[in-house]
Design a protein around this motif. Sequence first.
Motif, PDB file in Angstrom:
ATOM      1  N   ASP A 173      -7.039  59.840  22.992  1.00 38.29           N
ATOM      2  CA  ASP A 173      -8.162  60.347  23.785  1.00 38.29           C
ATOM      3  C   ASP A 173      -7.984  61.854  23.843  1.00 38.29           C
ATOM      4  O   ASP A 173      -6.902  62.340  24.180  1.00 38.29           O
ATOM      5  N   LYS A 174      -9.040  62.599  23.536  1.00 41.36           N
ATOM      6  CA  LYS A 174      -8.843  64.035  23.312  1.00 41.36           C
ATOM      7  C   LYS A 174      -9.009  64.956  24.510  1.00 41.36           C
ATOM      8  O   LYS A 174      -8.832  66.152  24.384  1.00 41.36           O
ATOM      9  N   GLY A 175      -9.321  64.490  25.669  1.00 43.37           N
ATOM     10  CA  GLY A 175      -9.265  65.326  26.868  1.00 43.37           C
ATOM     11  C   GLY A 175     -10.118  66.583  26.849  1.00 43.37           C
ATOM     12  O   GLY A 175      -9.683  67.618  27.320  1.00 43.37           O
ATOM     13  N   GLY A 176     -11.316  66.525  26.298  1.00 45.72           N
ATOM     14  CA  GLY A 176     -12.214  67.672  26.309  1.00 45.72           C
ATOM     15  C   GLY A 176     -12.010  68.677  25.196  1.00 45.72           C
ATOM     16  O   GLY A 176     -12.636  69.735  25.177  1.00 45.72           O
ATOM     17  N   ALA A 177     -11.146  68.393  24.259  1.00 47.28           N
ATOM     18  CA  ALA A 177     -10.896  69.312  23.139  1.00 47.28           C
ATOM     19  C   ALA A 177     -11.969  69.142  22.060  1.00 47.28           C
ATOM     20  O   ALA A 177     -12.530  68.067  21.892  1.00 47.28           O
ATOM     21  N   THR A 178     -12.227  70.216  21.330  1.00 41.93           N
ATOM     22  CA  THR A 178     -13.164  70.150  20.202  1.00 41.93           C
ATOM     23  C   THR A 178     -12.432  70.032  18.869  1.00 41.93           C
ATOM     24  O   THR A 178     -13.006  69.608  17.880  1.00 41.93           O
ATOM     25  N   ASN A 179     -11.179  70.425  18.850  1.00 42.34           N
ATOM     26  CA  ASN A 179     -10.353  70.300  17.652  1.00 42.34           C
ATOM     27  C   ASN A 179      -8.962  69.839  18.071  1.00 42.34           C
ATOM     28  O   ASN A 179      -8.449  70.247  19.097  1.00 42.34           O
ATOM     29  N   MET A 180      -8.375  68.988  17.241  1.00 45.00           N
ATOM     30  CA  MET A 180      -7.043  68.474  17.518  1.00 45.00           C
ATOM     31  C   MET A 180      -6.106  68.898  16.397  1.00 45.00           C
ATOM     32  O   MET A 180      -6.442  68.772  15.217  1.00 45.00           O
ATOM     33  N   THR A 181      -4.934  69.399  16.764  1.00 42.78           N
ATOM     34  CA  THR A 181      -3.907  69.741  15.795  1.00 42.78           C
ATOM     35  C   THR A 181      -2.856  68.639  15.831  1.00 42.78           C
ATOM     36  O   THR A 181      -2.317  68.323  16.888  1.00 42.78           O
ATOM     37  N   ILE A 182      -2.581  68.051  14.675  1.00 38.44           N
ATOM     38  CA  ILE A 182      -1.611  66.975  14.569  1.00 38.44           C
ATOM     39  C   ILE A 182      -0.303  67.558  14.062  1.00 38.44           C
ATOM     40  O   ILE A 182      -0.283  68.264  13.051  1.00 38.44           O
ATOM     41  N   GLN A 183       0.777  67.271  14.778  1.00 35.83           N
ATOM     42  CA  GLN A 183       2.080  67.803  14.408  1.00 35.83           C
ATOM     43  C   GLN A 183       3.076  66.667  14.204  1.00 35.83           C
ATOM     44  O   GLN A 183       2.972  65.625  14.849  1.00 35.83           O
ATOM     45  N   ARG A 184       4.041  66.910  13.288  1.00 34.00           N
ATOM     46  CA  ARG A 184       5.050  65.909  12.956  1.00 34.00           C
ATOM     47  C   ARG A 184       6.427  66.550  12.917  1.00 34.00           C
ATOM     48  O   ARG A 184       6.571  67.721  12.579  1.00 34.00           O
ATOM     49  N   SER A 185       7.449  65.741  13.250  1.00 34.77           N
ATOM     50  CA  SER A 185       8.841  66.185  13.200  1.00 34.77           C
ATOM     51  C   SER A 185       9.703  65.019  12.744  1.00 34.77           C
ATOM     52  O   SER A 185       9.306  63.861  12.854  1.00 34.77           O
ATOM     53  N   ILE A 237       0.551  69.210  10.490  1.00 33.61           N
ATOM     54  CA  ILE A 237       0.273  68.483   9.245  1.00 33.61           C
ATOM     55  C   ILE A 237      -1.215  68.258   9.034  1.00 33.61           C
ATOM     56  O   ILE A 237      -1.620  67.783   7.984  1.00 33.61           O
ATOM     57  N   GLY A 238      -2.035  68.591  10.034  1.00 30.54           N
ATOM     58  CA  GLY A 238      -3.475  68.415   9.867  1.00 30.54           C
ATOM     59  C   GLY A 238      -4.237  68.718  11.134  1.00 30.54           C
ATOM     60  O   GLY A 238      -3.654  68.991  12.188  1.00 30.54           O
ATOM     61  N   ASN A 239      -5.562  68.662  11.001  1.00 28.13           N
ATOM     62  CA  ASN A 239      -6.475  68.885  12.115  1.00 28.13           C
ATOM     63  C   ASN A 239      -7.553  67.814  12.089  1.00 28.13           C
ATOM     64  O   ASN A 239      -7.857  67.263  11.031  1.00 28.13           O
ATOM     65  N   SER A 240      -8.136  67.548  13.250  1.00 30.83           N
ATOM     66  CA  SER A 240      -9.201  66.563  13.343  1.00 30.83           C
ATOM     67  C   SER A 240     -10.147  66.954  14.464  1.00 30.83           C
ATOM     68  O   SER A 240      -9.700  67.389  15.525  1.00 30.83           O
ATOM     69  N   SER A 241     -11.432  66.791  14.235  1.00 32.62           N
ATOM     70  CA  SER A 241     -12.413  66.996  15.299  1.00 32.62           C
ATOM     71  C   SER A 241     -12.744  65.662  15.966  1.00 32.62           C
ATOM     72  O   SER A 241     -13.516  65.617  16.913  1.00 32.62           O
ATOM     73  N   THR A 242     -12.139  64.571  15.471  1.00 27.88           N
ATOM     74  CA  THR A 242     -12.361  63.241  16.043  1.00 27.88           C
ATOM     75  C   THR A 242     -11.098  62.800  16.785  1.00 27.88           C
ATOM     76  O   THR A 242     -10.254  63.628  17.122  1.00 27.88           O
ATOM     77  N   THR A 243     -10.951  61.518  17.004  1.00 24.21           N
ATOM     78  CA  THR A 243      -9.794  60.997  17.734  1.00 24.21           C
ATOM     79  C   THR A 243      -8.898  60.133  16.842  1.00 24.21           C
ATOM     80  O   THR A 243      -8.160  59.287  17.346  1.00 24.21           O
ATOM     81  N   VAL A 244      -8.960  60.356  15.541  1.00 23.01           N
ATOM     82  CA  VAL A 244      -8.114  59.603  14.612  1.00 23.01           C
ATOM     83  C   VAL A 244      -7.597  60.506  13.509  1.00 23.01           C
ATOM     84  O   VAL A 244      -8.208  61.515  13.171  1.00 23.01           O
ATOM     85  N   PHE A 245      -6.436  60.128  12.951  1.00 23.86           N
ATOM     86  CA  PHE A 245      -5.848  60.858  11.833  1.00 23.86           C
ATOM     87  C   PHE A 245      -4.915  59.915  11.097  1.00 23.86           C
ATOM     88  O   PHE A 245      -4.205  59.127  11.713  1.00 23.86           O
ATOM     89  N   SER A 246      -4.927  59.977   9.764  1.00 22.68           N
ATOM     90  CA  SER A 246      -4.006  59.192   8.946  1.00 22.68           C
ATOM     91  C   SER A 246      -3.072  60.134   8.201  1.00 22.68           C
ATOM     92  O   SER A 246      -3.526  61.020   7.482  1.00 22.68           O
TER      93      SER A 246
END
Length: 136
Positions: free
Chosen positions: A28-40, A50-59
């Motif tokens: 759930d994105k909490g009012g954000a317009t863009n999401m940054t996905i990070q991995r470690s 590792i990527g960005n998404s304007s939705t609530t899913v990423f593969s």
Amino acid sequence: GPTGQFAPSKATNLTLTDQNQKVNLSWDKGGATNMTIQRSSSQNGAFTTIGNSSTTVFSDLAVENGVTYYYRIIGENAYGASSPSSVIKGIPNYYITDLQWASSTNGYGPVEIDQSNGENQGDDGKVIQLNDKTKW
């Protein structure tokens, strides 16, 4: 509540599904317009984007089976970035039940997928669990 121009709240309800050479994330994105996905490679280690998404899913397709990965999400809007989400762990794997079903017979009722053989009805077996991992 407060009104005005604020950075988004952090992403919540982060969930993950491990698959063969793939990790699927949703949140759930909490009012954000863009999401940054990070991995470690470590729960507390250095996270890289590792990527960005304007939705609530990423593969994440750049993974190896059997390797542990840690993920977090940072939301952004015109007013700034959120704090990172909670960290979630993924271990992509290949399950025998990912194979295409061909056929099977037994003498104890219908064949159960990802369950022990039950009684005489379909879907009456017990869930199979191995090393605290369940998939059905």
